[in-house]
Write a protein that holds these residues in place. Structure first.
Motif, PDB file in Angstrom:
ATOM      1  N   GLU A  77    -109.050   3.509   5.106  1.00 50.47           N
ATOM      2  CA  GLU A  77    -108.888   4.194   3.821  1.00 50.47           C
ATOM      3  C   GLU A  77    -108.964   3.221   2.647  1.00 50.47           C
ATOM      4  O   GLU A  77    -109.533   3.540   1.605  1.00 50.47           O
ATOM      5  CB  GLU A  77    -107.561   4.955   3.806  1.00 50.47           C
ATOM      6  N   ILE A  80    -112.600   2.447   2.170  1.00 48.48           N
ATOM      7  CA  ILE A  80    -113.309   3.579   1.581  1.00 48.48           C
ATOM      8  C   ILE A  80    -113.038   3.645   0.087  1.00 48.48           C
ATOM      9  O   ILE A  80    -113.939   3.885  -0.725  1.00 48.48           O
ATOM     10  CB  ILE A  80    -112.893   4.888   2.274  1.00 48.48           C
ATOM     11  N   SER A 110    -116.924   9.031   3.990  1.00 44.92           N
ATOM     12  CA  SER A 110    -116.776   8.190   2.804  1.00 44.92           C
ATOM     13  C   SER A 110    -117.926   8.325   1.817  1.00 44.92           C
ATOM     14  O   SER A 110    -117.763   8.037   0.636  1.00 44.92           O
ATOM     15  CB  SER A 110    -116.659   6.722   3.224  1.00 44.92           C
TER      16      SER A 110
END
Length: 436
Positions: A77, A80, A110
């Protein structure tokens, strides 16, 4: 110009940090060897084919004792969110694992360019198995070896090919761009709100070049400012706050676009290692710096309280000895009026130019006061000095032998230049060169 950001992501033990170290090589930006600059290996500047970019090592992110899957998800995350291009790294000795599939699922969503690197492919025979990695769905897999440096050129060629076109920031020369950085909960948002509410200034939002950030215009006392919102300061919550290291990544792009960086400290909780780590990036980036001690309303006031806290700040931030310190409370707005003048002074000094003749008078007077050293029978001769750039001010001193310029003597000359011209709030760079 904003540099592209590349993140290396993948499950644990695929060699992310090894690849990071190999790509960065000796080009890590270490400006000065001064005690107190805490450097973090999570982020560095790298270069390929004359293109400089920011590199993030998600393997350097610590996330406590959460289960393995949670760690991988958080690492993916952050990549991304922050990256323009992602290097997805897998272990070529183990084949595709369920954990690789989990990371891949996150990267599918993404909408970012993903370049697949298959690490630990040390032997040519192993490369026959490269075709199975097409199954991950990211196009051509690149066989590489982080430990031996094999295949990295082809990988980087593909990474650079995906870099977005990054235009030069269009800045008004009279406008001061500043950002606020600091660890979580030091009061960055509160201080922004306090500045914007001051005497009902007219505010307008303006799209910034930093993704997911909003630049805010501020006009005060005939001076235009733009507050660069640290990327994601108003959102992203738990993913970032689960570890303090994430706040470094949130600050990097804001620092890159700033003239002045406000390093926020919390008077109530005191100075932490994370404060020094984050401030070190602003210093190494060559930005003007103002240290802001927030929540001063929570401290029991005594005659010595401010002096004692200032002494503590100076002891912990020796490399920021040029930065002014402002004490205030964003909550009560006490002493808030002292902040913008400090920002303006730092910005002016960051862009200051010194005439060559005046500069040389100061340098020669300094040498007369403290003659140049002799090292191994050779005496350093300073021929002349000139300022070659601003933001930050950069000086070149032409000498007979650059290796004779000891750090301590360069520091002495810097101090004399500061005594003569001020330069409060800005780092200055001194480079020794041999006259051709």
């Amino acid at each position: 110009m904003r540099k592209a950001t590349v993140a290396i992501v993948g499950r644990p033990n695929v060699g992310k940090s090894t690849i990071f170290n190999r790509l960065v090589g000796e080009r890590i930006s270490i400006v000065e060897d001064i005690p107190g600059v805490t450097r973090d290996r999570i982020y560095a500047e790298a270069e390929w084919l004359n293109t400089t970019f920011n590199l993030i090592d998600t393997g350097g992110i610590e996330v406590g004792d959460e289960p393995l899957l949670v760690k991988m998800r958080q690492q993916a995350e952050i990549a991304i969110d922050e990256a323009d291009v992602i290097i997805f790294l897998v272990n070529g000795r183990e084949g595709i694992t369920a954990a690789d599939d989990e990371v891949a699922k996150l990267l599918y969503k993404s909408n970012k360019p993903v370049v697949l690197g298959v690490n630990k492919m040390d032997n040519p025979e192993m490369r026959e198995s490269i075709y199975e990695y097409y199954a991950l769905g990211f196009g051509e897999p690149f066989p590489i070896s982080g430990s031996h440096g094999l295949g990295l050129g082809d990988l980087l060629d593909e990474v650079v090919r995906h870099f977005p076109k990054l235009e030069m920031d269009e800045k008004d020369d009279d406008t001061i761009y500043f950002s606020l950085i600091g660890r979580p909960n030091v009061g960055k948002s509160s201080l922004v709100n306090a500045l914007l509410n001051e005497e009902r200034v007219i505010v307008s939002d303006m799209e910034g070049t930093t993704r997911d950030a909003v630049d805010t215009k501020l006009h005060k006392d005939n001076q235009d400012y733009v507050i660069i919102d640290t990327a994601g300061m108003r959102k992203r919550g738990k993913v970032y706050e689960s570890t303090e290291k994430y706040s470094v990544l949130r600050a990097l792009k804001a620092i890159e676009r700033s003239d002045v960086v406000l390093v926020l400290l919390d008077a109530e909780t005191g100075i932490r290692e994370q404060d020094k780590r984050i401030a070190g990036y602003a210093h190494e980036a060559g930005r003007a710096v103002v240290i802001v001690v927030n929540k001063w309303d929570t401290i029991t006031k005594t005659e010595k309280a401010m002096k004692e806290f200032e002494a503590e700040v100076r002891a912990h931030f020796q490399y920021l000895d040029y930065a002014p310190i402002v004490f205030l409370s964003a909550k009560t707005k006490k002493r808030l009026h002292t902040l913008l003048p400090a920002i303006q002074l730092a910005s002016e000094n960051h862009a200051k130019r010194v005439p060559t003749n005046v500069l040389n008078d100061v340098v020669m007077d300094a040498i007369a006061l403290n003659p140049t050293p002799t090292i191994k029978g050779k005496r350093l001769k300073v021929l002349y000095a000139t300022q070659v750039s601003v933001k930050p001010p950069r000086f070149v001193i032409f000498v007979n032998e650059p290796e004779l310029v000891h750090f301590s003597y360069a520091r002495f000359l810097e101090n004399k230049i500061r005594e003569a011209f001020g330069f409060v709030g800005t780092p200055i760079k001194i480079v020794a060169r041999k006259r051709q």
